[in-house]
Design a protein around this motif. Structure first.
Motif, PDB file in Angstrom:
ATOM      1  N   LEU A 152      74.972  -1.313 -74.864  1.00  0.00           N
ATOM      2  CA  LEU A 152      74.696   0.080 -74.501  1.00  0.00           C
ATOM      3  C   LEU A 152      73.547   0.655 -75.336  1.00  0.00           C
ATOM      4  CD1 LEU A 152      78.266   1.515 -73.770  1.00  0.00           C
ATOM      5  CD2 LEU A 152      76.582   0.526 -72.199  1.00  0.00           C
ATOM      6  N   GLN A 153      73.492   0.253 -76.602  1.00  0.00           N
ATOM      7  CA  GLN A 153      72.359   0.714 -77.423  1.00  0.00           C
ATOM      8  C   GLN A 153      71.047   0.131 -76.903  1.00  0.00           C
ATOM      9  OE1 GLN A 153      73.229   0.193 -81.666  1.00  0.00           O
ATOM     10  NE2 GLN A 153      75.360   0.501 -81.119  1.00  0.00           N
ATOM     11  N   LEU A 154      71.113  -1.125 -76.487  1.00  0.00           N
ATOM     12  CA  LEU A 154      69.917  -1.792 -75.969  1.00  0.00           C
ATOM     13  C   LEU A 154      69.425  -1.112 -74.684  1.00  0.00           C
ATOM     14  CD1 LEU A 154      68.177  -4.316 -76.572  1.00  0.00           C
ATOM     15  CD2 LEU A 154      69.689  -5.613 -75.069  1.00  0.00           C
ATOM     16  N   VAL A 155      70.329  -0.865 -73.754  1.00  0.00           N
ATOM     17  CA  VAL A 155      69.895  -0.260 -72.483  1.00  0.00           C
ATOM     18  C   VAL A 155      69.438   1.178 -72.678  1.00  0.00           C
ATOM     19  CG1 VAL A 155      71.273  -1.791 -71.017  1.00  0.00           C
ATOM     20  CG2 VAL A 155      72.230   0.407 -71.704  1.00  0.00           C
ATOM     21  N   ASP A 156      70.063   1.876 -73.622  1.00  0.00           N
ATOM     22  CA  ASP A 156      69.618   3.257 -73.892  1.00  0.00           C
ATOM     23  C   ASP A 156      68.221   3.250 -74.506  1.00  0.00           C
ATOM     24  OD1 ASP A 156      71.833   4.429 -72.851  1.00  0.00           O
ATOM     25  OD2 ASP A 156      72.855   4.720 -74.774  1.00  0.00           O
ATOM     26  N   GLN A 157      68.001   2.309 -75.418  1.00  0.00           N
ATOM     27  CA  GLN A 157      66.707   2.245 -76.109  1.00  0.00           C
ATOM     28  C   GLN A 157      65.578   1.879 -75.150  1.00  0.00           C
ATOM     29  OE1 GLN A 157      66.815  -0.385 -79.471  1.00  0.00           O
ATOM     30  NE2 GLN A 157      64.610  -0.239 -79.811  1.00  0.00           N
ATOM     31  N   PHE A 158      65.845   0.923 -74.263  1.00  0.00           N
ATOM     32  CA  PHE A 158      64.768   0.433 -73.388  1.00  0.00           C
ATOM     33  C   PHE A 158      64.858   0.995 -71.961  1.00  0.00           C
ATOM     34  CE2 PHE A 158      64.803  -2.558 -76.876  1.00  0.00           C
ATOM     35  CZ  PHE A 158      63.447  -2.693 -77.140  1.00  0.00           C
ATOM     36  N   LYS A 159      65.790   1.927 -71.766  1.00  0.00           N
ATOM     37  CA  LYS A 159      65.940   2.599 -70.453  1.00  0.00           C
ATOM     38  C   LYS A 159      66.095   1.568 -69.326  1.00  0.00           C
ATOM     39  CE  LYS A 159      65.056   6.692 -72.291  1.00  0.00           C
ATOM     40  NZ  LYS A 159      65.717   6.349 -73.548  1.00  0.00           N
ATOM     41  N   LYS A 160      67.091   0.718 -69.487  1.00  0.00           N
ATOM     42  CA  LYS A 160      67.337  -0.332 -68.495  1.00  0.00           C
ATOM     43  C   LYS A 160      68.668  -0.089 -67.786  1.00  0.00           C
ATOM     44  CE  LYS A 160      63.695  -2.546 -69.368  1.00  0.00           C
ATOM     45  NZ  LYS A 160      62.654  -2.655 -68.340  1.00  0.00           N
ATOM     46  N   PRO A 161      68.797  -0.549 -66.544  1.00  0.00           N
ATOM     47  CA  PRO A 161      70.104  -0.460 -65.879  1.00  0.00           C
ATOM     48  C   PRO A 161      71.111  -1.378 -66.579  1.00  0.00           C
ATOM     49  CG  PRO A 161      68.351  -0.978 -64.304  1.00  0.00           C
ATOM     50  CD  PRO A 161      67.755  -1.104 -65.678  1.00  0.00           C
ATOM     51  N   PHE A 162      72.380  -0.990 -66.499  1.00  0.00           N
ATOM     52  CA  PHE A 162      73.442  -1.789 -67.117  1.00  0.00           C
ATOM     53  C   PHE A 162      74.397  -2.280 -66.022  1.00  0.00           C
ATOM     54  CE2 PHE A 162      77.700  -2.014 -69.200  1.00  0.00           C
ATOM     55  CZ  PHE A 162      77.412  -3.101 -70.018  1.00  0.00           C
ATOM     56  N   ILE A 163      74.770  -3.558 -66.109  1.00  0.00           N
ATOM     57  CA  ILE A 163      75.694  -4.127 -65.106  1.00  0.00           C
ATOM     58  C   ILE A 163      76.942  -4.639 -65.834  1.00  0.00           C
ATOM     59  CG2 ILE A 163      75.957  -5.795 -63.239  1.00  0.00           C
ATOM     60  CD1 ILE A 163      72.907  -5.885 -62.992  1.00  0.00           C
ATOM     61  N   PRO A 164      78.068  -3.930 -65.715  1.00  0.00           N
ATOM     62  CA  PRO A 164      79.305  -4.400 -66.343  1.00  0.00           C
ATOM     63  C   PRO A 164      79.832  -5.626 -65.593  1.00  0.00           C
ATOM     64  CG  PRO A 164      79.493  -2.114 -65.584  1.00  0.00           C
ATOM     65  CD  PRO A 164      78.261  -2.669 -64.967  1.00  0.00           C
ATOM     66  N   ILE A 165      80.274  -6.623 -66.347  1.00  0.00           N
ATOM     67  CA  ILE A 165      80.680  -7.892 -65.719  1.00  0.00           C
ATOM     68  C   ILE A 165      82.150  -8.207 -65.969  1.00  0.00           C
ATOM     69  CG2 ILE A 165      80.307 -10.413 -65.762  1.00  0.00           C
ATOM     70  CD1 ILE A 165      77.952  -8.903 -64.470  1.00  0.00           C
ATOM     71  N   HIS A 166      82.819  -8.671 -64.912  1.00  0.00           N
ATOM     72  CA  HIS A 166      84.181  -9.211 -65.016  1.00  0.00           C
ATOM     73  C   HIS A 166      84.028 -10.700 -65.309  1.00  0.00           C
ATOM     74  CE1 HIS A 166      88.213 -10.469 -64.103  1.00  0.00           C
ATOM     75  NE2 HIS A 166      88.585  -9.235 -63.762  1.00  0.00           N
ATOM     76  N   HIS A 167      84.604 -11.107 -66.436  1.00  0.00           N
ATOM     77  CA  HIS A 167      84.443 -12.477 -66.918  1.00  0.00           C
ATOM     78  C   HIS A 167      84.823 -13.528 -65.860  1.00  0.00           C
ATOM     79  CE1 HIS A 167      84.392 -15.403 -70.267  1.00  0.00           C
ATOM     80  NE2 HIS A 167      85.455 -15.943 -69.697  1.00  0.00           N
ATOM     81  N   MET A 168      85.892 -13.271 -65.104  1.00  0.00           N
ATOM     82  CA  MET A 168      86.360 -14.257 -64.120  1.00  0.00           C
ATOM     83  C   MET A 168      85.410 -14.343 -62.930  1.00  0.00           C
ATOM     84  SD  MET A 168      88.861 -15.008 -65.835  1.00  0.00           S
ATOM     85  CE  MET A 168      89.921 -16.053 -64.910  1.00  0.00           C
ATOM     86  N   GLU A 169      84.864 -13.198 -62.548  1.00  0.00           N
ATOM     87  CA  GLU A 169      83.872 -13.185 -61.461  1.00  0.00           C
ATOM     88  C   GLU A 169      82.680 -14.049 -61.866  1.00  0.00           C
ATOM     89  OE1 GLU A 169      82.925  -9.310 -59.591  1.00  0.00           O
ATOM     90  OE2 GLU A 169      80.825  -9.831 -59.942  1.00  0.00           O
ATOM     91  N   ALA A 170      82.289 -13.915 -63.128  1.00  0.00           N
ATOM     92  CA  ALA A 170      81.132 -14.691 -63.623  1.00  0.00           C
ATOM     93  C   ALA A 170      81.429 -16.194 -63.579  1.00  0.00           C
ATOM     94  CB  ALA A 170      80.785 -14.251 -65.042  1.00  0.00           C
ATOM     95  N   HIS A 171      82.630 -16.586 -64.040  1.00  0.00           N
ATOM     96  CA  HIS A 171      83.008 -18.004 -63.969  1.00  0.00           C
ATOM     97  C   HIS A 171      82.929 -18.510 -62.521  1.00  0.00           C
ATOM     98  CE1 HIS A 171      84.232 -19.557 -67.821  1.00  0.00           C
ATOM     99  NE2 HIS A 171      85.072 -18.577 -68.065  1.00  0.00           N
ATOM    100  N   ALA A 172      83.440 -17.698 -61.607  1.00  0.00           N
ATOM    101  CA  ALA A 172      83.540 -18.125 -60.204  1.00  0.00           C
ATOM    102  C   ALA A 172      82.170 -18.259 -59.536  1.00  0.00           C
ATOM    103  CB  ALA A 172      84.404 -17.137 -59.423  1.00  0.00           C
ATOM    104  N   LEU A 173      81.227 -17.401 -59.928  1.00  0.00           N
ATOM    105  CA  LEU A 173      79.927 -17.396 -59.243  1.00  0.00           C
ATOM    106  C   LEU A 173      78.919 -18.377 -59.842  1.00  0.00           C
ATOM    107  CD1 LEU A 173      79.429 -13.560 -58.612  1.00  0.00           C
ATOM    108  CD2 LEU A 173      80.310 -15.285 -57.029  1.00  0.00           C
TER     109      LEU A 173
END
Ligand code: KG4
Ligand code: ZN
Length: 420
Positions: A152-173
């Motif tokens: 969150l500090q990184l995205v605030d500093q560089f004004k980037k979109p943030f994508i919250p990830i579900h760990h299991m979704e990531a494993h599956a994809l």
């Protein structure tokens, strides 16, 4: 936690003037990322001086859900441009399991370096990222918190979109990064903290078909290995419990012990491992009496027990997966002619279990696919790739970071390793 500051990224920002091109290697028939020198030589021949030009969107993925601090930069085409990981296993082996505040402290000590290493390796600066994707669930609260607040500090500093990830979704994809796999497909996730069967119909469209009613298979294998004191076995002292069981099983005879796979009559796709684990514990106790040895010493029959345990776990996993495949095929949930089963998680690296699953997929005319072992276990690439998938689908991309929370839900994973 230390805050990422501008100076942290100066070295990263200093790495400029690269062109991230993909060239089709016609001989090999694969895509590869050519060296910067080659790109300059190529562009130089056209008297062109490149600024930085990325052909694809770039996502930084950050994973701290349990005991690995991992980060990676992946582009839209699935090229892994840079990755770094710090494993805490060595520390946790000494304490016999994960102590959450210790895991948190180690994440804090390493996250800045790991993210910087991934960015440096990719030659991408934070300002060039299209988004930052970070695991926010499920996992250990204290561990998730470190990755989330850093991100969150990184995205605030560089004004980037943030994508919250579900760990299991990531494993599956993850399989869609390494193979051309279309939705829908069936996924089996088996590790120290995960055990589920799900129909994957889209990037965030999962139909849960079955899950463990108690512990995950890796957790069970770790407990059995710990009970067998395999850390004292000279060939297994540095292996995870599951790996130690697989290794010893090759030297044993599974027919010397007869363990029944659990839930044989259950008409669903759920799993259970703790009942089997108790049966095995009792058997080990009995054997210790017979051999006249104390708990903590390695049984002469350890290899036979390992072989029988591995076989029973493989049978259970294969039978439940068979039910799920038949169910999906009967209902028309999978492609009729090209149904795919994806298997991932640390336990998926077990070749005996893979073989059992291969029998099932052959019998049901399905294709079995597993990501390479390094992408089966927790890693930053899968988080970045999940970010790419969500970016492409326009799902869950946040431009305002207010109110974002992690959602722990204890994994029950590896809290006790097999070494104590
Ligand atoms: O995916 P992973 O690294 O972390 C979790 O998310 O849990 O999986 C670790 C688990 C451990 O329980 C470990 O014993 C098991 O995977 N494992 C194996 C093998 N290698 C690791 N289980 C069976 N056979 C293996 N070769
Ligand atoms: Zn995992």
């Amino acid at each position: 936690m230390s805050v990422p500051n501008n100076s942290l990224f100066l070295s990263v920002l200093g790495i400029t003037h690269t062109v991230n091109m993909l060239i089709l290697n016609k001989t090999a028939g694969v895509f590869f990322k050519p060296s910067r020198r080659k790109i300059y030589a190529f562009l130089g021949s056209f008297h062109f001086h490149p600024g930085k030009l990325f052909l694809h969107k770039l996502v930084l993925g950050i994973e701290t859900s349990c005991d690995d601090t991992a980060a990676a930069v992946v582009d839209e085409a699935g090229n892994v441009l840079g990755e770094a990981v710090h494993s805490q296993t060595e520390v946790h082996l000494k304490t016999g399991g994960i102590i959450p505040p210790v895991a948190q402290q180690l994440h804090r000590e390493n996250i800045q370096r790991i993210v910087q290493e991934a960015l440096s390796a990719s030659e991408v600066s934070p300002s060039e990222l299209s988004a930052v994707a970070t695991t926010i669930k499920p996992g250990l609260a204290l561990s998730l918190g470190v990755g989330l607040s850093f991100s969150l500090q990184l995205v605030d500093q560089f004004k980037k979109p943030f994508i919250p990830i579900h760990h299991m979704e990531a494993h599956a994809l993850t399989i869609r990064l390494t193979n051309k796999v279309e939705f829908p497909f069936l996924v089996l996730l088996i590790s120290g903290g995960h055990c589920l069967l799900a129909l994957v119909r889209g990037v965030s469209d999962f139909l849960l078909l079955g899950k463990s009613l108690d512990i995950a298979p890796g957790d069970m294998l770790d407990k059995v290995a710990r009970r067998l004191s395999l850390i004292k076995h000279p060939e297994c002292s540095t292996m995870s419990g599951g790996k130690a069981i697989e290794h010893l099983a090759k030297q044993g005879n599974r027919l010397h012990f007869d363990f029944q796979p659990p839930m044989q009559r259950a008409k669903n796709c759920d799993f259970s491992f703790s009942g089997l684990q108790h049966v095995i514990d009792k058997m080990i106790m009995q054997k210790e009496k017979e051999e006249g040895i104390e708990q903590g010493q390695v049984l002469s029959s350890a290899a036979d027990i390992a072989a029988a345990v591995q076989h029973t776990v493989a049978c259970h996993i294969a039978k439940r997966t068979h039910r799920a495949l038949l169910f999906c095929k009967q209902r028309g949930f999978l492609h009729q002619s090209n149904a795919v089963l994806v298997v991932s998680g640390g336990v998926a690296s077990n070749l005996y279990i893979r073989k059992a699953l291969e029998i099932v997929t052959n019998a049901t005319q399905c294709t079995l696919l597993c990501p390479p072992p390094r992408l089966c276990t927790d890693n930053g690439v899968m988080i970045a790739w999940n970010g790419v998938e969500r970016l492409r689908a326009g799902l869950g991309i946040l431009h305002n970071t207010e109110g974002i929370r992690y959602e722990p839900k204890l994994l029950g994973k590896k809290l006790f390793l097999y070494h104590k």
